[in-house]
Scaffold this motif. Structure first.
Motif, PDB file in Angstrom:
ATOM      1  N   VAL A 137      -1.277  -3.508  -1.656  1.00  0.00           N
ATOM      2  CA  VAL A 137      -1.047  -4.801  -1.011  1.00  0.00           C
ATOM      3  C   VAL A 137      -2.205  -5.086  -0.063  1.00  0.00           C
ATOM      4  N   ASP A 138      -2.886  -6.205  -0.280  1.00  0.00           N
ATOM      5  CA  ASP A 138      -3.928  -6.643   0.643  1.00  0.00           C
ATOM      6  C   ASP A 138      -3.241  -7.239   1.866  1.00  0.00           C
ATOM      7  N   ASN A 139      -3.099  -6.433   2.880  1.00  0.00           N
ATOM      8  CA  ASN A 139      -2.326  -6.800   4.067  1.00  0.00           C
ATOM      9  C   ASN A 139      -3.272  -7.364   5.132  1.00  0.00           C
ATOM     10  N   ALA A 163       2.937   2.881  -3.595  1.00  0.00           N
ATOM     11  CA  ALA A 163       2.415   1.670  -2.959  1.00  0.00           C
ATOM     12  C   ALA A 163       1.411   2.044  -1.880  1.00  0.00           C
ATOM     13  N   ILE A 164       0.365   1.246  -1.784  1.00  0.00           N
ATOM     14  CA  ILE A 164      -0.621   1.389  -0.712  1.00  0.00           C
ATOM     15  C   ILE A 164      -0.638   0.092   0.089  1.00  0.00           C
ATOM     16  N   LEU A 165      -0.357   0.180   1.368  1.00  0.00           N
ATOM     17  CA  LEU A 165      -0.437  -0.970   2.264  1.00  0.00           C
ATOM     18  C   LEU A 165      -1.814  -0.931   2.926  1.00  0.00           C
ATOM     19  N   MET A 166      -2.665  -1.864   2.554  1.00  0.00           N
ATOM     20  CA  MET A 166      -4.075  -1.830   2.934  1.00  0.00           C
ATOM     21  C   MET A 166      -4.405  -2.963   3.909  1.00  0.00           C
ATOM     22  N   ASP A 167      -4.667  -2.606   5.145  1.00  0.00           N
ATOM     23  CA  ASP A 167      -5.040  -3.599   6.158  1.00  0.00           C
ATOM     24  C   ASP A 167      -6.507  -3.983   5.988  1.00  0.00           C
TER      25      ASP A 167
END
Length: 283
Positions: free
Chosen positions: A177-179, A238-242
């Motif tokens: 996710v492009d967070n 899932a990868i949460l990517m800031d």
């Protein structure tokens, strides 16, 4: 020059491509494209198992990537071209009549690297899960990767897909996710607050990793490699990517304004100066 230095240089080159593409036609989405460049370079440069010369829609015997937030096509197209899927000079046709490089990825023109038309937000994850299940049925142990925007998580279909994958232990898919906290109308917290995404994903039976500096190439690469090692263990990943929308260009950062707007000539000159490369490889 070390491999890491080469990859970081490629990040700058791709950012130059992105800006030149959208500027040439006064149309496109530079903000999210600039923010996700490290992800694309790490994914295609060091993570995915693929052969650009033998591309097929089915993707049997290789890893698959689905770009769900298809509006960031400039970074996708540049990455594909720079990794041998089609000639780099074709980037000059971006968003032009009869071009294979439309504003959102399409399949009817047969562009190598693109397996599904995306940009109708919320649908890419479902397609990726379908690919992952197909690989399991075919005895193919390769993985499926997909990228979603954080604003895209406001779509209900995303949560149906997340629930399905967790309940059915679709453990050969890695979702990033492009967070970046921004979408076309403003900050995601103001448009529709997403809450604690890590807890939400975990409650849907997903394994969750986090990237706190999504514009740090090494952190992105290391986390993708870690996610790959977690595959096949009973949970989707899932990868949460800031990230920072517009990263690399000072006047594009810290705002949602460049979600879907091209720079004028003065702004373009300033942006390319900030992304200077000695002996650049501009198309």
């Amino acid at each position: 020059m070390s491999n890491t230095e080469k990859q970081k240089r490629l990040c700058t080159q791709i950012r130059r491509d992105i800006l030149r593409m959208v500027h040439a036609v006064d149309s496109g989405h530079p903000g999210g494209s600039l923010g996700c460049t490290e992800f694309f370079v790490a994914l295609y440069g060091e993570i995915l198992d693929y052969n650009p010369e033998k591309f097929t829609i089915e993707g049997h015997g290789e890893d698959i990537f689905i770009l769900s937030n298809g509006h960031i096509s400039p970074v996708y197209y540049s990455t594909l071209a720079r990794h041998g899927f089609f000639p780099v000079n074709e980037l000059a046709t971006f968003r032009k009549i009869d071009s294979r490089l439309q504003g959102h990825p399409t399949t009817h023109e047969g562009l190598p690297g693109v397996r599904v038309a995306t940009g109708s937000l919320g649908q890419g994850l479902s397609v990726a899960i379908g690919y992952a299940l197909t690989k399991k049925l075919n005895g193919d142990d390769h993985l499926v990767y997909t990228l979603q925007g954080d604003g895209e998580l406001q779509e209900g279909q995303i949560w149906e897909a997340l629930m399905y994958a967790g309940a059915n232990k679709v453990d050969n898919i890695i979702v990033t996710v492009d967070n970046n906290g921004r979408q076309i109308d403003g900050d995601t917290n103001d448009v529709l607050y997403l809450g604690d995404l890590k807890k939400k994903f975990e409650s849907f039976l997903w394994e969750v990793l986090e990237i706190k500096q999504g514009n740090d190439y090494n952190e992105v690469l290391n986390t993708l490699a870690q996610a790959k090692k977690l595959a096949g263990k009973g949970k989707p990943i899932a990868i949460l990517m800031d990230t920072e929308m517009g990263f690399g260009v000072d006047f594009m950062m810290g705002t949602h304004a460049w979600h879907g707007k091209a720079p004028n000539q003065e702004q373009m000159t300033s942006a390319l100066e900030q992304l200077y490369l000695e002996a650049d490889e501009d198309y």
